[in-house]
Every structure is written in C-alpha cells, then in structure tokens.
Design a protein around this motif. Sequence first.
Motif, PDB file in Angstrom:
ATOM      1  N   LEU A  90      45.479  26.574  47.361  1.00 53.25           N
ATOM      2  CA  LEU A  90      45.756  27.001  45.977  1.00 53.25           C
ATOM      3  C   LEU A  90      44.524  27.575  45.286  1.00 53.25           C
ATOM      4  O   LEU A  90      44.302  27.348  44.084  1.00 53.25           O
ATOM      5  N   ASP A  91      43.723  28.347  46.027  1.00 58.12           N
ATOM      6  CA  ASP A  91      42.521  28.930  45.431  1.00 58.12           C
ATOM      7  C   ASP A  91      42.861  29.880  44.284  1.00 58.12           C
ATOM      8  O   ASP A  91      42.298  29.767  43.190  1.00 58.12           O
ATOM      9  N   SER A  92      43.779  30.819  44.522  1.00 60.64           N
ATOM     10  CA  SER A  92      44.143  31.781  43.473  1.00 60.64           C
ATOM     11  C   SER A  92      44.763  31.073  42.265  1.00 60.64           C
ATOM     12  O   SER A  92      44.417  31.357  41.114  1.00 60.64           O
ATOM     13  N   GLN A  93      45.664  30.162  42.554  1.00 61.05           N
ATOM     14  CA  GLN A  93      46.378  29.486  41.472  1.00 61.05           C
ATOM     15  C   GLN A  93      45.441  28.635  40.620  1.00 61.05           C
ATOM     16  O   GLN A  93      45.541  28.639  39.382  1.00 61.05           O
ATOM     17  N   THR A  94      44.538  27.908  41.273  1.00 56.19           N
ATOM     18  CA  THR A  94      43.570  27.091  40.534  1.00 56.19           C
ATOM     19  C   THR A  94      42.670  27.978  39.679  1.00 56.19           C
ATOM     20  O   THR A  94      42.401  27.667  38.507  1.00 56.19           O
ATOM     21  N   ASN A  95      42.213  29.074  40.256  1.00 54.23           N
ATOM     22  CA  ASN A  95      41.359  29.986  39.501  1.00 54.23           C
ATOM     23  C   ASN A  95      42.068  30.541  38.275  1.00 54.23           C
ATOM     24  O   ASN A  95      41.470  30.656  37.193  1.00 54.23           O
ATOM     25  N   ILE A  96      43.336  30.914  38.431  1.00 60.04           N
ATOM     26  CA  ILE A  96      44.081  31.494  37.311  1.00 60.04           C
ATOM     27  C   ILE A  96      44.201  30.497  36.164  1.00 60.04           C
ATOM     28  O   ILE A  96      44.110  30.868  34.982  1.00 60.04           O
ATOM     29  N   ILE A  97      44.392  29.216  36.478  1.00 61.47           N
ATOM     30  CA  ILE A  97      44.455  28.200  35.429  1.00 61.47           C
ATOM     31  C   ILE A  97      43.111  28.075  34.716  1.00 61.47           C
ATOM     32  O   ILE A  97      43.042  27.948  33.491  1.00 61.47           O
ATOM     33  N   GLU A  98      42.018  28.145  35.486  1.00 63.77           N
ATOM     34  CA  GLU A  98      40.691  28.004  34.900  1.00 63.77           C
ATOM     35  C   GLU A  98      40.227  29.283  34.202  1.00 63.77           C
ATOM     36  O   GLU A  98      39.504  29.236  33.209  1.00 63.77           O
ATOM     37  N   ASN A  99      40.622  30.426  34.771  1.00 62.32           N
ATOM     38  CA  ASN A  99      40.103  31.715  34.302  1.00 62.32           C
ATOM     39  C   ASN A  99      41.182  32.762  34.551  1.00 62.32           C
ATOM     40  O   ASN A  99      41.409  33.149  35.706  1.00 62.32           O
ATOM     41  N   PRO A 100      41.863  33.255  33.524  1.00 65.97           N
ATOM     42  CA  PRO A 100      43.020  34.136  33.740  1.00 65.97           C
ATOM     43  C   PRO A 100      42.692  35.548  34.212  1.00 65.97           C
ATOM     44  O   PRO A 100      43.601  36.285  34.604  1.00 65.97           O
ATOM     45  N   HIS A 101      41.431  35.946  34.203  1.00 70.42           N
ATOM     46  CA  HIS A 101      41.091  37.309  34.608  1.00 70.42           C
ATOM     47  C   HIS A 101      41.361  37.499  36.101  1.00 70.42           C
ATOM     48  O   HIS A 101      40.956  36.682  36.929  1.00 70.42           O
TER      49      HIS A 101
END
Length: 209
Positions: A90-101
């Motif tokens: 869930l690298d992409s998904q976790t990143n999107i929660i932390e940083n939406p860019h």
Amino acid sequence: MGTSEIKTIETLDALREHLGHPAERTRGKIIPFIDQHARTLIEHSPFYLLATASSDGTCDVSPRGDPAGSVKVLDDNTLVLADRPGNKLLDSQTNIIENPHAGLLFIVPGMNETLRINGRAKLVADAPFFDDLVVKGKRPALAILVEVEELYMHCAKAFLRSSLWKPDTWPERSSLPTAGQIFRDQMKLDVTAEALDAALTEGALTTQY
C-alpha cells in the motif's frame, strides 16, 4: 572517481544557469484541465505510472495496467483509477493519505509521446462510478480520484532515444534473470528459482482482479 571530483548543483539559480529556461511555447503547453485530446489518449492507454510521495518526501512510482478505457474521465478536471489487487504494501495509498500530490504518466503502445498529469489524489471506498470500473466481473475495493492541476504532452525524445517500441533492440529475455532468480537471491530463500517462477506466474495470472 572520488566524490571530490563530482560537481553538484544545489540551488535553483545554479540549475537555471547550467541548463537555461524553457521557451514560452513550452510553458504554454501546460493546461489545467482534461481536453478532448487528453481524453482520447487516456481512453487508449492500457498502462500508466502513478507517482506519489510520503509526508517526508519519500517517493514511489507504481506501474498500473488495465484494458484500454479502464481509466474514467468524470469531467474536465477529474479522473478516476481503479485500484486493483496488489502486494498490500500500500505504498501509493499510504502516500496519498499523507500527501495528496500525485503525478501520472500515460503511455499508449506505439506512440512516442506521453501524457503527463499532476494533481491531487484521494482514496474512494465506494461511489456510483465503481460500476464503470468493473473488469472481468470484478469490482475494485478501492479507487483513486485525481483532481487535475496540470496536464501536458511530453515530447517523444525519451522513447526515440531508447527505441522502446523497436523489438529488434530488445534484449533476449533468456539473457536476463527471471523474477524467481531475483527474489531468491535478494531474499536469500531456500527454494529453487524455477519453483518461485511457477508460483509467481500462477499468482499473476489468477489474482489480477
């Protein structure tokens, strides 16, 4: 070569002095919406790359593939991507929660130009458009909604330099290690590469959706 011989560039001014500025025509190709040409390319793209970054700036680029037409354009500023089953890191998904860019690079087979999109992403657990994301009878458990902020065509130079679409330039597959060999060596597994390759092939074929 020692590190003392490496000349680095560490400021924006030094970067511009070294490489210059873009032409006005180049700046003008960046638009903040999905026009009809971008819609056409998205509809014909079966493969794209999704770039995200965590809150501390750690980056990730994830390859995504589906039958052409699976990425849906909801309106001139919004598109939606089905999030298919993966390795659950869930690298992409976790990143999107932390940083939406997020950044997207759409590739159309045989076409040297690519479509680049930058925007803000969010995770969607359910919505009416999920019915349009079904492939092979499988409804995604999650979707990624992207609000477009910048969109532009990227020139053909990278694909021309790499000869990516020319099969006669491709290496013989047998000259490269298999995925099973790589995983066995990197993870120091006590199993044959052949067994790993068989398991990986079966998993890739049976758990796509």
